[in-house]
Design a protein around this motif. Structure first.
Motif, PDB file in Angstrom:
ATOM      1  N   LEU A 153      63.598  42.410  63.431  1.00 57.99           N
ATOM      2  CA  LEU A 153      62.517  43.389  63.485  1.00 57.99           C
ATOM      3  C   LEU A 153      61.230  42.576  63.601  1.00 57.99           C
ATOM      4  N   CYS A 154      60.572  42.672  64.737  1.00 61.11           N
ATOM      5  CA  CYS A 154      59.398  41.840  65.005  1.00 61.11           C
ATOM      6  C   CYS A 154      58.115  42.650  64.861  1.00 61.11           C
ATOM      7  N   HIS A 155      57.226  42.176  64.008  1.00 62.39           N
ATOM      8  CA  HIS A 155      55.965  42.849  63.706  1.00 62.39           C
ATOM      9  C   HIS A 155      54.773  42.233  64.431  1.00 62.39           C
ATOM     10  N   CYS A 156      55.005  41.368  65.413  1.00 62.74           N
ATOM     11  CA  CYS A 156      53.881  40.744  66.128  1.00 62.74           C
ATOM     12  C   CYS A 156      53.081  41.821  66.871  1.00 62.74           C
ATOM     13  N   CYS A 168      54.845  43.197  70.095  1.00 54.88           N
ATOM     14  CA  CYS A 168      55.956  44.144  69.892  1.00 54.88           C
ATOM     15  C   CYS A 168      55.449  45.490  69.370  1.00 54.88           C
ATOM     16  N   ARG A 169      54.413  45.448  68.528  1.00 54.43           N
ATOM     17  CA  ARG A 169      53.839  46.712  68.054  1.00 54.43           C
ATOM     18  C   ARG A 169      53.227  47.487  69.218  1.00 54.43           C
ATOM     19  N   HIS A 229      57.168  47.990  64.625  1.00 52.79           N
ATOM     20  CA  HIS A 229      57.829  46.743  65.024  1.00 52.79           C
ATOM     21  C   HIS A 229      58.770  46.989  66.189  1.00 52.79           C
ATOM     22  N   HIS A 255      62.681  40.209  59.157  1.00 55.97           N
ATOM     23  CA  HIS A 255      61.414  40.706  59.685  1.00 55.97           C
ATOM     24  C   HIS A 255      60.656  39.476  60.174  1.00 55.97           C
ATOM     25  N   THR A 295      55.472  38.865  60.032  1.00 56.33           N
ATOM     26  CA  THR A 295      54.968  39.842  59.059  1.00 56.33           C
ATOM     27  C   THR A 295      53.484  39.638  58.754  1.00 56.33           C
ATOM     28  N   LYS A 308      51.811  42.348  60.666  1.00 55.13           N
ATOM     29  CA  LYS A 308      52.294  43.721  60.570  1.00 55.13           C
ATOM     30  C   LYS A 308      51.151  44.718  60.349  1.00 55.13           C
ATOM     31  N   ASP A 366      52.190  49.811  57.411  1.00 56.13           N
ATOM     32  CA  ASP A 366      53.624  49.520  57.325  1.00 56.13           C
ATOM     33  C   ASP A 366      53.968  48.895  55.966  1.00 56.13           C
TER      34      ASP A 366
END
Length: 133
Positions: free
Chosen positions: A25-28, A31-32, A39, A109, A112, A115, A119
């Motif tokens: 799960l990527c929060h960069c 990706c957002r 994410h 994750h 983060t 993020k 979130d």
């Protein structure tokens, strides 16, 4: 192992033959933005094969210049679709694009530090099985 998936409108369908080794799960920020959510949720399969069952001509791709970020999507409905990360010989499959269950649970994750501020503690908010009345 074979996994099948498709886009929201049904224009594109695919099959991945191989095993997924990673699920992140990527929060960069990329990706957002690309997911429009908190994410990205992507499965990674090294050495597998991606086959387009239908709609290959409707698959569009975007690579963000000067980064390793890329994504594929249906040009009709915009749904996220798999792509080959050629620099790593890895097929990246958005978990939500699969038509069945995912056997692998997310393993981490990522990014983060980037993020979204909203979130946090999402498991504590009210849940509904469908749209609330």
């Amino acid at each position: 192992m074979k996994s099948r998936g498709s886009c929201l409108c049904g224009e594109v369908a695919f099959e991945f033959t191989g095993d997924f080794q990673k699920f992140f799960l990527c929060h960069c920020e990329y990706c957002r933005k690309g997911s429009g959510s908190a994410h990205g949720a992507n499965l990674f399969g090294r050495g597998g094969e991606l086959l387009w069952l239908r709609g290959k001509d409707s698959v569009s791709a975007f690579a963000l210049p000067n980064t390793q970020h890329q994504r594929s999507f249906c040009s009709v409905c915009g749904s996220a679709l798999p792509y080959i990360l050629s620099s790593k010989d890895v097929v990246v499959v958005p978990a939500g694009s699969l038509d069945g269950d995912v056997a692998l649970m997310p393993q981490a994750h990522l990014f983060t530090g980037s993020k979204a501020n909203w979130d946090n503690a999402l498991e504590a908010i009210q849940c509904f099985a469908g749209f609330p009345n």
